[in-house]
Each structure stands twice: as structure tokens, then as C-alpha cells.
Design a protein around this motif. Structure first.
Motif, PDB file in Angstrom:
ATOM      1  N   VAL A  50       0.833  -1.202   0.000  1.00 56.43           N
ATOM      2  CA  VAL A  50       0.000   0.000   0.000  1.00 56.43           C
ATOM      3  C   VAL A  50       0.866   1.250   0.000  1.00 56.43           C
ATOM      4  CG1 VAL A  50      -1.963  -1.090   1.164  1.00 56.43           C
ATOM      5  CG2 VAL A  50      -0.207   0.017   2.530  1.00 56.43           C
ATOM      6  N   LYS A  51       0.283   2.315  -0.513  1.00 58.00           N
ATOM      7  CA  LYS A  51       0.857   3.660  -0.433  1.00 58.00           C
ATOM      8  C   LYS A  51       0.119   4.352   0.692  1.00 58.00           C
ATOM      9  CE  LYS A  51       2.776   7.560  -1.957  1.00 58.00           C
ATOM     10  NZ  LYS A  51       2.762   8.274  -0.706  1.00 58.00           N
ATOM     11  N   MET A  55       3.571   9.592   3.033  1.00 60.72           N
ATOM     12  CA  MET A  55       4.793   8.778   2.958  1.00 60.72           C
ATOM     13  C   MET A  55       5.147   8.553   1.497  1.00 60.72           C
ATOM     14  SD  MET A  55       4.899   5.707   5.758  1.00 60.72           S
ATOM     15  CE  MET A  55       6.447   5.032   5.200  1.00 60.72           C
ATOM     16  N   LYS A  56       6.406   8.709   1.154  1.00 63.22           N
ATOM     17  CA  LYS A  56       6.835   8.486  -0.229  1.00 63.22           C
ATOM     18  C   LYS A  56       6.994   7.005  -0.520  1.00 63.22           C
ATOM     19  CE  LYS A  56       9.227  12.852  -0.816  1.00 63.22           C
ATOM     20  NZ  LYS A  56      10.491  13.522  -1.097  1.00 63.22           N
ATOM     21  N   LYS A  57       7.439   6.247   0.455  1.00 66.14           N
ATOM     22  CA  LYS A  57       7.765   4.827   0.290  1.00 66.14           C
ATOM     23  C   LYS A  57       6.523   3.970   0.473  1.00 66.14           C
ATOM     24  CE  LYS A  57      11.409   2.004   0.268  1.00 66.14           C
ATOM     25  NZ  LYS A  57      11.760   1.712  -1.088  1.00 66.14           N
ATOM     26  N   SER A  58       6.359   2.976  -0.390  1.00 65.08           N
ATOM     27  CA  SER A  58       5.276   1.999  -0.209  1.00 65.08           C
ATOM     28  C   SER A  58       5.686   1.016   0.879  1.00 65.08           C
ATOM     29  CB  SER A  58       5.036   1.224  -1.510  1.00 65.08           C
ATOM     30  OG  SER A  58       4.593   2.098  -2.514  1.00 65.08           O
ATOM     31  N   VAL A  59       4.704   0.370   1.484  1.00 61.27           N
ATOM     32  CA  VAL A  59       4.963  -0.619   2.525  1.00 61.27           C
ATOM     33  C   VAL A  59       4.173  -1.888   2.244  1.00 61.27           C
ATOM     34  CG1 VAL A  59       5.486   1.101   4.306  1.00 61.27           C
ATOM     35  CG2 VAL A  59       3.153   0.278   4.048  1.00 61.27           C
ATOM     36  N   MET A  60       4.661  -3.023   2.788  1.00 55.38           N
ATOM     37  CA  MET A  60       3.987  -4.304   2.642  1.00 55.38           C
ATOM     38  C   MET A  60       3.463  -4.750   4.010  1.00 55.38           C
ATOM     39  SD  MET A  60       5.344  -8.003   1.340  1.00 55.38           S
ATOM     40  CE  MET A  60       6.168  -8.341   2.891  1.00 55.38           C
ATOM     41  N   LYS A 102      -3.643   4.278  -1.195  1.00 51.44           N
ATOM     42  CA  LYS A 102      -3.862   3.478  -2.398  1.00 51.44           C
ATOM     43  C   LYS A 102      -3.322   2.062  -2.191  1.00 51.44           C
ATOM     44  CE  LYS A 102      -2.897   3.421  -7.339  1.00 51.44           C
ATOM     45  NZ  LYS A 102      -2.212   4.037  -8.449  1.00 51.44           N
ATOM     46  N   VAL A 103      -4.041   1.084  -2.720  1.00 50.11           N
ATOM     47  CA  VAL A 103      -3.561  -0.294  -2.733  1.00 50.11           C
ATOM     48  C   VAL A 103      -2.777  -0.486  -4.029  1.00 50.11           C
ATOM     49  CG1 VAL A 103      -4.228  -2.723  -2.800  1.00 50.11           C
ATOM     50  CG2 VAL A 103      -5.491  -1.143  -1.346  1.00 50.11           C
ATOM     51  N   MET A 104      -1.493  -0.795  -3.886  1.00 47.35           N
ATOM     52  CA  MET A 104      -0.624  -0.975  -5.047  1.00 47.35           C
ATOM     53  C   MET A 104      -0.685  -2.418  -5.554  1.00 47.35           C
ATOM     54  SD  MET A 104       0.525   2.083  -5.086  1.00 47.35           S
ATOM     55  CE  MET A 104       1.822   2.054  -6.277  1.00 47.35           C
TER      56      MET A 104
END
Length: 127
Positions: A50-51, A55-60, A102-104
């Protein structure tokens, strides 16, 4: 020769319209699944990327209903930076569902995962 060209143009137009129709159907399906993924009242599967807001970085996501030791506060999710993964406990990201922008990518979904998420969902409603 003109007859052959006219027939070929008709076939090309038909194929072109068919391709456009298929592309439109694919896009409609993607848009509806995106809306389903953004339902923040339901927990997302483990492995979802997700975004987050601000935060600039996506996370899991790798866990639900986690307590941050340093604050004693409970959060809906715990995650790690994506694509790096688990670097150290200092890089764990705790957040609530309303912080998801957002869900990436949606993680793996199994029957066992669905059962767990139903339990997690009822806990989220209680809080």
C-alpha cells in the motif's frame, strides 16, 4: 482488386472494434476490483503493498492488530518498507486503515486468510 480491399477493410474495422470492446471490458473489471480493494472497513490480505498518506515509500503489510512497544498503542496494521522488507524493528511501520491512500498490490488470499480477516474485521468494528 477494389473488392478485396473493401472486404479487408471491413475485417480490419471489425477486428479493431472487437479489440476496443475487449480493452474496455478489461478496464471496467480493473476499476471495479480497485474499488473493492479500497474498502477500508475490511482488512487487506497479508502481503498487500500500500501507499500511505504523507509517505513516499510503499509498505507491505505483514500483520494485524499490532501493539507498538514504544507507545503501547494498538494499530490496525504493521508493515515493512517495500521492496526492502524487514530491515530491523526500527523500520516497522504501524498504521491504521484510514491512513491508506492506495492499494498498489493485493496480497495472497486463501481460505485460512479469509477466516482470519473476518475475525480481524470484527475486532476493527469493535474499536
Amino acid at each position: 482488386m477494389k473488392i478485396l480491399r473493401t472486404k479487408n477493410k471491413g475485417k480490419l474495422v471489425f477486428i479493431f472494434l472487437l479489440v476496443l470492446l475487449l480493452i474496455g471490458c478489461t478496464n471496467a473489471k480493473e476499476n471495479s476490483s480497485e474499488k473493492e480493494r479500497l474498502d477500508k472497513s475490511k482488512p487487506l490480505p497479508i502481503g498487500t503493498v500500500v501507499k500511505l498518506k504523507q509517505m513516499k515509500k510503499s509498505v507491505m503489510i505483514y500483520g494485524y492488530n499490532q501493539i507498538q512497544v514504544s507507545t503501547g498503542k494498538q494499530y490496525d496494521y504493521i508493515a515493512v518498507p517495500y521492496p526492502e522488507g524487514n530491515i530491523s524493528p526500527d523500520y516497522n511501520v504501524f498504521f491504521n486503515r484510514n491512513f491508506i491512500e492506495k492499494v498498489m498490490y493485493e496480497g495472497y488470499d486463501s481460505e485460512e486468510g479469509k477466516k482470519l480477516r473476518k475475525k480481524v474485521e470484527s475486532n476493527m468494528k469493535d474499536n
